[in-house]
Design a protein around this motif. Sequence first.
Motif, mmCIF file in Angstrom:
data_model
loop_
_atom_site.group_PDB
_atom_site.id
_atom_site.type_symbol
_atom_site.label_atom_id
_atom_site.label_comp_id
_atom_site.label_asym_id
_atom_site.label_seq_id
_atom_site.Cartn_x
_atom_site.Cartn_y
_atom_site.Cartn_z
ATOM 1 N N LEU A 21 1.008 -1.094 -0.003
ATOM 2 C CA LEU A 21 0.190 0.072 0.037
ATOM 3 C C LEU A 21 0.911 1.281 0.077
ATOM 4 C CD1 LEU A 21 -3.084 -1.071 2.538
ATOM 5 C CD2 LEU A 21 -3.100 -0.618 0.099
ATOM 6 N N ALA A 22 2.023 1.193 0.691
ATOM 7 C CA ALA A 22 3.146 2.350 0.955
ATOM 8 C C ALA A 22 3.701 2.581 -0.397
ATOM 9 C CB ALA A 22 3.831 2.380 2.193
ATOM 10 N N ASP A 23 4.015 1.377 -1.321
ATOM 11 C CA ASP A 23 4.791 1.433 -2.404
ATOM 12 C C ASP A 23 4.545 2.212 -3.792
ATOM 13 O OD1 ASP A 23 7.381 0.966 -3.640
ATOM 14 O OD2 ASP A 23 6.610 -1.046 -4.431
ATOM 15 N N ASP A 24 4.111 3.364 -3.544
ATOM 16 C CA ASP A 24 3.838 4.373 -4.562
ATOM 17 C C ASP A 24 3.871 5.895 -4.134
ATOM 18 O OD1 ASP A 24 1.018 5.102 -3.960
ATOM 19 O OD2 ASP A 24 0.437 3.265 -5.110
ATOM 20 N N PRO A 25 3.757 6.595 -4.937
ATOM 21 C CA PRO A 25 3.828 8.211 -4.603
ATOM 22 C C PRO A 25 2.565 8.449 -3.455
ATOM 23 C CG PRO A 25 4.572 8.026 -6.675
ATOM 24 C CD PRO A 25 4.115 6.796 -6.352
ATOM 25 N N LEU A 26 1.439 8.004 -3.962
ATOM 26 C CA LEU A 26 0.306 8.293 -3.356
ATOM 27 C C LEU A 26 0.309 7.434 -1.764
ATOM 28 C CD1 LEU A 26 -2.734 8.303 -5.807
ATOM 29 C CD2 LEU A 26 -1.615 10.293 -4.648
ATOM 30 N N GLY A 27 0.692 6.251 -1.748
ATOM 31 C CA GLY A 27 0.653 5.670 -0.785
ATOM 32 C C GLY A 27 1.670 5.858 0.268
ATOM 33 N N ALA A 28 2.716 6.410 -0.230
ATOM 34 C CA ALA A 28 3.852 6.810 0.415
ATOM 35 C C ALA A 28 3.439 8.020 1.452
ATOM 36 C CB ALA A 28 5.108 7.044 -0.228
ATOM 37 N N GLN A 29 2.416 8.948 0.953
ATOM 38 C CA GLN A 29 1.982 9.977 1.719
ATOM 39 C C GLN A 29 1.036 9.731 2.852
ATOM 40 O OE1 GLN A 29 0.630 13.015 -0.934
ATOM 41 N NE2 GLN A 29 2.110 12.329 -2.483
ATOM 42 N N ARG A 30 0.300 8.401 2.568
ATOM 43 C CA ARG A 30 -0.809 8.167 3.715
ATOM 44 C C ARG A 30 -0.367 6.923 4.456
ATOM 45 N NH1 ARG A 30 -4.695 7.598 -1.464
ATOM 46 N NH2 ARG A 30 -4.040 5.598 -2.180
ATOM 47 N N GLU A 31 0.486 6.249 4.133
ATOM 48 C CA GLU A 31 0.594 4.941 4.959
ATOM 49 C C GLU A 31 1.781 4.950 5.848
ATOM 50 O OE1 GLU A 31 -1.989 3.079 4.607
ATOM 51 O OE2 GLU A 31 -2.800 3.548 2.678
ATOM 52 N N SER A 32 1.739 4.165 6.871
ATOM 53 C CA SER A 32 2.961 4.188 7.847
ATOM 54 C C SER A 32 3.099 2.647 8.101
ATOM 55 C CB SER A 32 2.279 4.742 9.305
ATOM 56 O OG SER A 32 1.913 6.265 8.924
ATOM 57 N N PRO A 33 4.085 2.038 7.219
ATOM 58 C CA PRO A 33 4.624 0.743 7.581
ATOM 59 C C PRO A 33 5.179 0.378 8.730
ATOM 60 C CG PRO A 33 5.291 1.693 5.314
ATOM 61 C CD PRO A 33 4.516 2.803 6.013
ATOM 62 N N ASP A 34 5.581 1.543 9.491
ATOM 63 C CA ASP A 34 6.669 1.348 10.700
ATOM 64 C C ASP A 34 5.618 1.294 11.947
ATOM 65 O OD1 ASP A 34 8.941 1.658 9.065
ATOM 66 O OD2 ASP A 34 9.198 3.889 9.450
#
Length: 150
Positions: A21-34
């Motif tokens: 979910l985080a592996d694209d420009p949009l997802g990188a802004q809204r997801e928190s894999p940590d």
Amino acid sequence: MSDLDIRPAVSADIPAIVAMLADDPLGAQRESPDDLDPYLTAFRRLVDDPNQHLAVAVRQGKVVGTLQLTIVPGLSRRGATRSLVEGVRVHADERGSGLGTQLIQWAVDESRRQGCQLVQLTSDATRTDAHRFYERLGFTASHVGFKLAL
């Protein structure tokens, strides 16, 4: 691709799902894999709801794709049940392999099995490659979507 298994997600799949979910420009802004806590809380809600189907595609023990399918009973269209496909992601190593097509076909087949008369999905306006992909699979751009952040 006979080595591919599409199955319900389990809690151990959440880190891989969130990473996709985080592996694209949009997802990188809204997801928190940590911080997986909110995702695990959401996963428990999904598991408890029989109208929610979080699926993963697994190849050789690795989660390589995911999507969420929501079954929505309704009154419109003569009481039609519809499904909503969301969160479609394919691992970067698998893009272009046909996996996305297999995931969407799984969602369409499951929608039929659930008695749905319509499959719907939305795609961010900036995801033009995704739009072409869905159109190739027979989906038509038919509505304008609106969101209100709360």
